[in-house]
Enzyme design. Structure first.
Site, PDB file in Angstrom:
ATOM      1  N   THR A  93       0.871  -1.180   0.000  1.00  0.00           N
ATOM      2  CA  THR A  93       0.000   0.000   0.000  1.00  0.00           C
ATOM      3  C   THR A  93       0.903   1.223   0.000  1.00  0.00           C
ATOM      4  O   THR A  93       1.610   1.479   0.985  1.00  0.00           O
ATOM      5  CB  THR A  93      -0.888   0.024   1.259  1.00  0.00           C
ATOM      6  OG1 THR A  93      -1.661  -1.172   1.289  1.00  0.00           O
ATOM      7  CG2 THR A  93      -1.819   1.227   1.233  1.00  0.00           C
ATOM      8  N   LYS A 168      -7.553   1.782  -3.389  1.00  0.00           N
ATOM      9  CA  LYS A 168      -7.217   1.384  -2.009  1.00  0.00           C
ATOM     10  C   LYS A 168      -7.357   2.565  -1.042  1.00  0.00           C
ATOM     11  O   LYS A 168      -7.954   2.428   0.029  1.00  0.00           O
ATOM     12  CB  LYS A 168      -5.781   0.831  -1.993  1.00  0.00           C
ATOM     13  CG  LYS A 168      -5.206   0.536  -0.634  1.00  0.00           C
ATOM     14  CD  LYS A 168      -5.709  -0.746  -0.048  1.00  0.00           C
ATOM     15  CE  LYS A 168      -5.121  -0.987   1.342  1.00  0.00           C
ATOM     16  NZ  LYS A 168      -5.746  -2.114   2.025  1.00  0.00           N
ATOM     17  N   LYS A 243      -1.719   5.118   8.588  1.00  0.00           N
ATOM     18  CA  LYS A 243      -0.884   5.186   7.371  1.00  0.00           C
ATOM     19  C   LYS A 243      -1.773   5.369   6.133  1.00  0.00           C
ATOM     20  O   LYS A 243      -1.520   6.238   5.294  1.00  0.00           O
ATOM     21  CB  LYS A 243      -0.064   3.896   7.233  1.00  0.00           C
ATOM     22  CG  LYS A 243       0.709   3.813   5.928  1.00  0.00           C
ATOM     23  CD  LYS A 243       1.257   2.418   5.638  1.00  0.00           C
ATOM     24  CE  LYS A 243       1.710   2.350   4.185  1.00  0.00           C
ATOM     25  NZ  LYS A 243       2.095   1.009   3.744  1.00  0.00           N
TER      26      LYS A 243
HETATM   27  P1  NAD Z   1       5.912  -6.087   7.219  1.00  0.00           P
HETATM   28  O1  NAD Z   1       6.668  -4.982   7.863  1.00  0.00           O
HETATM   29  O2  NAD Z   1       5.531  -7.273   8.037  1.00  0.00           O
HETATM   30  O3  NAD Z   1       6.740  -6.639   5.940  1.00  0.00           O
HETATM   31  C1  NAD Z   1       7.506  -5.843   5.101  1.00  0.00           C
HETATM   32  C2  NAD Z   1       8.782  -6.631   4.788  1.00  0.00           C
HETATM   33  O4  NAD Z   1       9.547  -5.914   3.824  1.00  0.00           O
HETATM   34  C3  NAD Z   1       9.678  -6.826   6.014  1.00  0.00           C
HETATM   35  O5  NAD Z   1       9.906  -8.226   6.208  1.00  0.00           O
HETATM   36  C4  NAD Z   1      10.958  -6.079   5.653  1.00  0.00           C
HETATM   37  O6  NAD Z   1      12.135  -6.695   6.161  1.00  0.00           O
HETATM   38  C5  NAD Z   1      10.907  -6.141   4.139  1.00  0.00           C
HETATM   39  N1  NAD Z   1      11.719  -5.128   3.472  1.00  0.00           N
HETATM   40  C6  NAD Z   1      11.772  -3.792   3.696  1.00  0.00           C
HETATM   41  N2  NAD Z   1      12.609  -3.199   2.834  1.00  0.00           N
HETATM   42  C7  NAD Z   1      13.094  -4.178   2.034  1.00  0.00           C
HETATM   43  C8  NAD Z   1      14.008  -4.204   0.952  1.00  0.00           C
HETATM   44  N3  NAD Z   1      14.616  -3.081   0.501  1.00  0.00           N
HETATM   45  N4  NAD Z   1      14.284  -5.393   0.365  1.00  0.00           N
HETATM   46  C9  NAD Z   1      13.704  -6.525   0.803  1.00  0.00           C
HETATM   47  N5  NAD Z   1      12.829  -6.569   1.832  1.00  0.00           N
HETATM   48  C10 NAD Z   1      12.537  -5.413   2.433  1.00  0.00           C
HETATM   49  O7  NAD Z   1       4.623  -5.413   6.551  1.00  0.00           O
HETATM   50  P2  NAD Z   1       3.278  -6.146   6.063  1.00  0.00           P
HETATM   51  O8  NAD Z   1       2.273  -6.152   7.166  1.00  0.00           O
HETATM   52  O9  NAD Z   1       3.649  -7.426   5.381  1.00  0.00           O
HETATM   53  O10 NAD Z   1       2.769  -5.070   4.979  1.00  0.00           O
HETATM   54  C11 NAD Z   1       3.355  -4.974   3.694  1.00  0.00           C
HETATM   55  C12 NAD Z   1       2.542  -3.973   2.880  1.00  0.00           C
HETATM   56  O11 NAD Z   1       1.182  -4.437   2.795  1.00  0.00           O
HETATM   57  C13 NAD Z   1       2.464  -2.567   3.489  1.00  0.00           C
HETATM   58  O12 NAD Z   1       2.525  -1.622   2.455  1.00  0.00           O
HETATM   59  C14 NAD Z   1       1.113  -2.553   4.189  1.00  0.00           C
HETATM   60  O13 NAD Z   1       0.564  -1.248   4.295  1.00  0.00           O
HETATM   61  C15 NAD Z   1       0.299  -3.414   3.252  1.00  0.00           C
HETATM   62  N6  NAD Z   1      -0.876  -4.065   3.866  1.00  0.00           N
HETATM   63  C16 NAD Z   1      -0.773  -4.635   5.101  1.00  0.00           C
HETATM   64  C17 NAD Z   1      -1.897  -5.233   5.662  1.00  0.00           C
HETATM   65  C18 NAD Z   1      -1.811  -5.885   7.028  1.00  0.00           C
HETATM   66  O14 NAD Z   1      -2.890  -6.202   7.599  1.00  0.00           O
HETATM   67  N7  NAD Z   1      -0.613  -6.142   7.571  1.00  0.00           N
HETATM   68  C19 NAD Z   1      -3.124  -5.242   4.965  1.00  0.00           C
HETATM   69  C20 NAD Z   1      -3.184  -4.686   3.691  1.00  0.00           C
HETATM   70  C21 NAD Z   1      -2.046  -4.082   3.161  1.00  0.00           C
END
Ligand code: NAD
Length: 296
Positions: A93, A168, A243
């Protein structure tokens, strides 16, 4: 050769990548966090040494990262190593502007691309029932649809570059505003001596109905699976709601759209998170409205 590269194996990315392997795709993953390596191998995902190694030879590359700056940094790197004809999909997102910049990076190298953010949370990611909102060309959507179907139940083509992120932010601005309005109504009902269940029975079948009441009721009782029955453990954390609301306000400001309800919800969630409740479910804001804390 072939297969799927998946970069960002966090709370969402890991279960999504696991569903791709279950659907028979060969998945190579990469994440900056060393902890992801063990979890990936348990899910049948090969772990690459770098983002570049991850994407070499892949037909499809998917990123699931925290924010726009991470997506752009990774895409700037990987477009150099992606094979001709590859499709790049970002499911994070992020802001609409960064999403469009990511599409431009791919287009400059002749690669197909989609912005495809999701709704459904970690539960939907594990169950493979996410909704994908896609922006990009018809060709890119056709190329990506079967891969997204391995991770989601509803795959919607919303329009051109950035349209998925636009959908979204609009959806989540409605969610934030309706959750605040729903919480306000339940608190007003309490003060008027009206029973929670009675209000639910009316609203859930009347014109005040919304997902915030029927699927995610912010008081314990009427919807047994809602976080209100579990001490407001997320669910969907208030910090993530904030966010998404901030993204809606940035998008609105960038094109001069007037969103006073969205702005009010954003302000309330800013206060809620600033008071230390960012890790609480976003429906927990009802306690602050009940106490009047947010009005001080
Ligand atoms: P998270 O923090 O658990 O996962 C993100 C991952 O990206 C981490 O493991 C981090 O180490 C990795 N990362 C960061 N920079 C990196 C790079 N340069 N190279 C490789 N890996 C890298 O977050 P999440 O909950 O999985 O969310 C991911 C996305 O999905 C976000 O944008 C969030 O807004 C969106 N989202 C989350 C949810 C939810 O309920 N968690 C729901 C819908 C959308």
């Amino acid at each position: 050769m072939g297969g799927v590269a998946f970069i960002g194996l966090g709370n969402m990315g890991l279960p999504m990548a696991c569903n791709l392997t279950r659907a028979g795709h060969r998945v190579t993953g990469f994440d900056l966090s060393p902890a992801a390596k063990q979890a990936a191998s348990e899910g049948g995902i090969a772990f690459a040494q770098s983002a570049l190694d991850c994407v070499r030879g892949a037909d499809v590359v998917i990123t699931m990262l925290p924010a726009g700056k991470h997506v752009l940094a990774v895409w700037e790197e990987i477009v150099q190593a992606s094979q001709p004809g590859a499709l790049l999909i970002d499911s994070s997102t992020i802001d609409v502007e960064s999403a469009r910049a990511a599409h431009a990076l791919a287009a400059a190298k002749g690669l197909l691309s989609l912005d495809a953010p999701v709704s459904g949370g970690t539960g939907g990611a594990s169950a493979g029932t996410l909704t994908f909102m896609c922006g990009g060309s018809a060709e890119a959507f056709a190329a990506g649809k079967s891969y997204l179907e391995a991770m989601g139940k509803r795959i919607v083509h919303c329009g051109g570059a950035g349209a998925g992120q636009a959908a979204k932010v609009c959806n989540n601005m409605i969610l934030g505003a309706t959750m605040v309005a729903t919480c306000e109504a339940f608190v007003l009902a309490e003060k008027l001596g009206l029973d929670h269940q009675a209000l639910f029975d009316v609203v859930s079948t009347s014109s005040g109905q919304s997902w915030s009441t029927t699927n995610y009721c912010p008081v314990p009782g009427p919807v047994p699976a809602s976080p209100a029955n579990n001490g407001y453990k997320p669910g969907f954390a208030a910090s993530l709601m904030l966010k998404d609301l901030m993204l809606s306000q940035e998008a609105a400001a960038s094109i001069g759209a007037v969103t006073p309800m969205g702005a009010a919800a954003t302000g309330l969630y800013q206060r809620f998170v600033a008071e230390g409740s960012g890790e609480m479910d976003f429906s927990g804001i009802i306690a602050f409205l009940r106490e009047g804390t947010l009005l001080d």
